[in-house]
Design an enzyme around this catalytic site. Structure first.
Site, PDB file in Angstrom:
ATOM      1  N   ASP A  11     109.118  23.898  17.883  1.00  0.00           N
ATOM      2  CA  ASP A  11     107.996  23.083  17.439  1.00  0.00           C
ATOM      3  C   ASP A  11     108.450  21.629  17.393  1.00  0.00           C
ATOM      4  O   ASP A  11     109.484  21.311  16.788  1.00  0.00           O
ATOM      5  CB  ASP A  11     107.530  23.512  16.043  1.00  0.00           C
ATOM      6  CG  ASP A  11     106.857  24.874  16.045  1.00  0.00           C
ATOM      7  OD1 ASP A  11     106.425  25.321  17.124  1.00  0.00           O
ATOM      8  OD2 ASP A  11     106.756  25.498  14.971  1.00  0.00           O
ATOM      9  N   ASP A 130      96.334  31.278  17.770  1.00  0.00           N
ATOM     10  CA  ASP A 130      96.798  31.287  16.383  1.00  0.00           C
ATOM     11  C   ASP A 130      95.890  32.217  15.594  1.00  0.00           C
ATOM     12  O   ASP A 130      94.745  31.875  15.284  1.00  0.00           O
ATOM     13  CB  ASP A 130      96.757  29.873  15.793  1.00  0.00           C
ATOM     14  CG  ASP A 130      97.734  28.931  16.491  1.00  0.00           C
ATOM     15  OD1 ASP A 130      98.697  29.431  17.099  1.00  0.00           O
ATOM     16  OD2 ASP A 130      97.523  27.703  16.425  1.00  0.00           O
TER      17      ASP A 130
END
EC number: 4.3.2.10
Length: 255
Positions: A11, A130
């Protein structure tokens, strides 16, 4: 038997690699290029870079670090975050990315999936989902999850969206199981199996890996790849040892 892939997720926020828990409270993990090089040299099959703030902030991914990553590693890598057009994707691929992944922009403009697949081939187009499991067990697709202030339910159910993105031309799905993210107690096998049953394209599990057995449990369902971050960043699991363990369990693994 297709070779199973072990994938490290990095990330990226403000030019650094970070890691949160359940998509919150991100902590600095290190330099993008150094970590990319480390993983490339230590047996990881593939890297995924998520610029977690790009979509929420309506920013573009920095082409500079993408180009530097390409110069420093010899394994495939995928880039995600704020890719809203064919032009965005073309620039990232031209700078060395092997695949591009779209998430929130695909929810806002589903035709983007089809356009990217036609322009660059389905093998380049990954859709990240997600998925949040609510208190009643309903699976909901969230978007703009890179920032707690912007994260919200998209209005779509996970299983509906999985079917839709396949019809639109996605070449691969990464299922990010939000409830499990960073907690290291295993992938949500029930959710993973439900998605796998309706998935006709490669499926990558993300969220929850804490020990080697968790990877094995996920692969036994039939999925194509398992993605992890915390256990690799914190060196809780040695990548080469993990691969030997999985191979000894009868899986097709690239050593």
């Amino acid at each position: 038997m297709l070779t199973k892939r072990i994938i490290a997720c990095l990330d990226v926020k403000d030019g650094r690699v970070v890691k949160g828990t359940q998509f919150k409270n991100h902590k600095d993990m290190g330099d993008i290029i150094e970590l990319a090089r480390y993983y490339s040299q230590n047996g990881i099959d593939e890297l995924v870079f998520y610029d977690i703030a790009a979509s929420a902030r309506k920013e573009r991914i920095s082409r500079e670090w993408v180009s530097e990553v390409a110069k420093n590693i010899n394994i495939p890598f995928c880039v995600a975050g704020g890719i809203k057009s064919e032009e965005d994707a073309a620039e990232l691929l031209a700078n060395g990315a092997d695949k591009i992944s779209i998430n929130s922009p695909a929810l806002n403009d589903p035709s983007l999936i089809t356009r990217l697949a036609k322009s660059f081939g389905v093998q380049c187009v990954v859709v990240g989902i997600d998925s949040f499991k609510d208190e009643n067990g309903n699976l909901k697709v969230f978007q703009y999850t890179g920032d707690e202030k912007t994260s919200k339910h998209s209005g779509k159910s996970t299983l509906e969206w999985v079917k839709e993105v396949q019809d639109l031309g996605a070449g691969e799905i990464v299922l990010n199981m939000m409830n499990q993210d960073g907690v290291k107690n295993g992938y949500d096998l029930e959710q993973l199996e439900a998605v796998y049953k309706i998935c006709k394209i490669p499926l990558i599990a993300s969220g929850g890996a804490g020990k080697m057995e968790h990877f094995l449990e996920a692969f036994k369902l039939g999925i194509d790849g398992a993605l992890a971050a915390s256990v690799f960043h914190q060196k809780l699991i040695d990548i080469k040892e993990l691969k030997i363990y999985l191979k000894n369990q009868g899986l097709s693994i690239r050593i």
